[in-house]
Design a protein around this motif. Structure first.
Motif: not given
Length: 263
Positions: A157-160, A179-183, A211-212, A216-220
């Motif tokens: 939903f968010i990306f497509i 994306v960072a949460e998913l990583r 790209q994002w 490899h950015h990661v966050i909670h």
């Protein structure tokens, strides 16, 4: 292009290298010097700060699959000044338990019944980011995207779905955080074929996601204010809270409590 699957040791080494190169000597109390060629810290500096040998740390970064204890990995994470989300990601790659990891809050009620009793938008997502339960308020917020008999996927939903860019206020920032949460949760990729398939599909269909993802950015996953520009109801503001559910912490209950924000 689908991302090439790496073994965990290689991913761990790559993650350590990226974070090492992003950490300036000044932040750890070292003098940069005029002859420094390496961006960020040198391997020997991280090894020294972590109380391990330079050779051993080099092998770890190279992804040779050497054994590492939770205590030693914790020292490396501290030396690299990793955030809590980055620590969790690192220990997930190593398949170890962080000795400093806080106890997660968990619940065990009939969550689907709770969703229906909520008076504000509420929904449940599984490990593959499929929305598996929602209430009428959530269906109204997403303007018909949530439909019975389907298993809609929030990532798709968010990306497509082009409607997401109209509905979600500040879409670029929110999408990057997702994306960072998913990583940060990617330890579950190999355990969830549907999620792996969704990510491979998004890497091909969404240039922004690809790209994002490579950064490899990661966050909670964090709560906070969420705003939506609804086609019928206008500008809406909510306070979002996400709960991990027992016995499967990869399943999450998301609540959106209305906020009244003065414009």
């Amino acid at each position: 292009m689908a991302e090439k699957h790496q073994d965990p040791a290689k991913q761990l080494g790559e993650f350590l290298r990226l974070r090492r190169e992003q950490l300036s000597p000044e932040r750890v109390g070292l003098i940069k010097g005029s002859r420094r060629r390496t961006p960020g810290l040198r391997r020997e500096e991280v090894a020294q700060l972590s109380y391990v040998s330079t050779t051993w740390y080099t092998w770890l970064e190279q992804g040779r699959g050497i054994a590492v204890s939770p205590r030693t990995l914790s020292s490396i994470a501290t030396a690299l000044q990793l955030s809590q989300a980055e620590r969790d990601y690192l220990f997930s790659l190593a398949e170890l338990t962080d000795p400093l990891n806080p106890v997660a809050l968990s619940f065990e009620p009939d969550v689907k019944a709770i969703v229906q009793r909520m008076s504000s938008p509420c929904y449940i997502m599984n490990a593959a980011w499929q929305v598996v339960a929602w209430n009428p308020q959530a269906a109204a917020l997403f303007s018909g995207w949530l439909k019975d008999g389907q298993a809609p996927n929030m990532l798709e939903f968010i990306f497509i779905n082009p409607f997401a860019r109209q509905l979600v206020v500040g879409w670029p920032e929110r999408a990057q955080r997702i994306v960072a949460e998913l990583r940060a949760e990617s330890i579950h990729l190999e355990k969830s074929t549907p999620l792996r398939a969704t990510i491979d599909s998004l890497l091909q269909q969404s240039e922004e996601f690809a790209q994002w993802w490579q950064k490899h950015h990661v966050i909670h996953r964090e709560g906070g204010q969420r705003s939506f520009q609804h086609p019928q109801q206008g500008l809406l503001h909510y306070q979002q809270t996400t709960w991990q559910l027992a016995p499967d912490p990869t399943t999450k209950l998301v609540t959106l409590i209305p906020l009244f924000v003065s414009e």
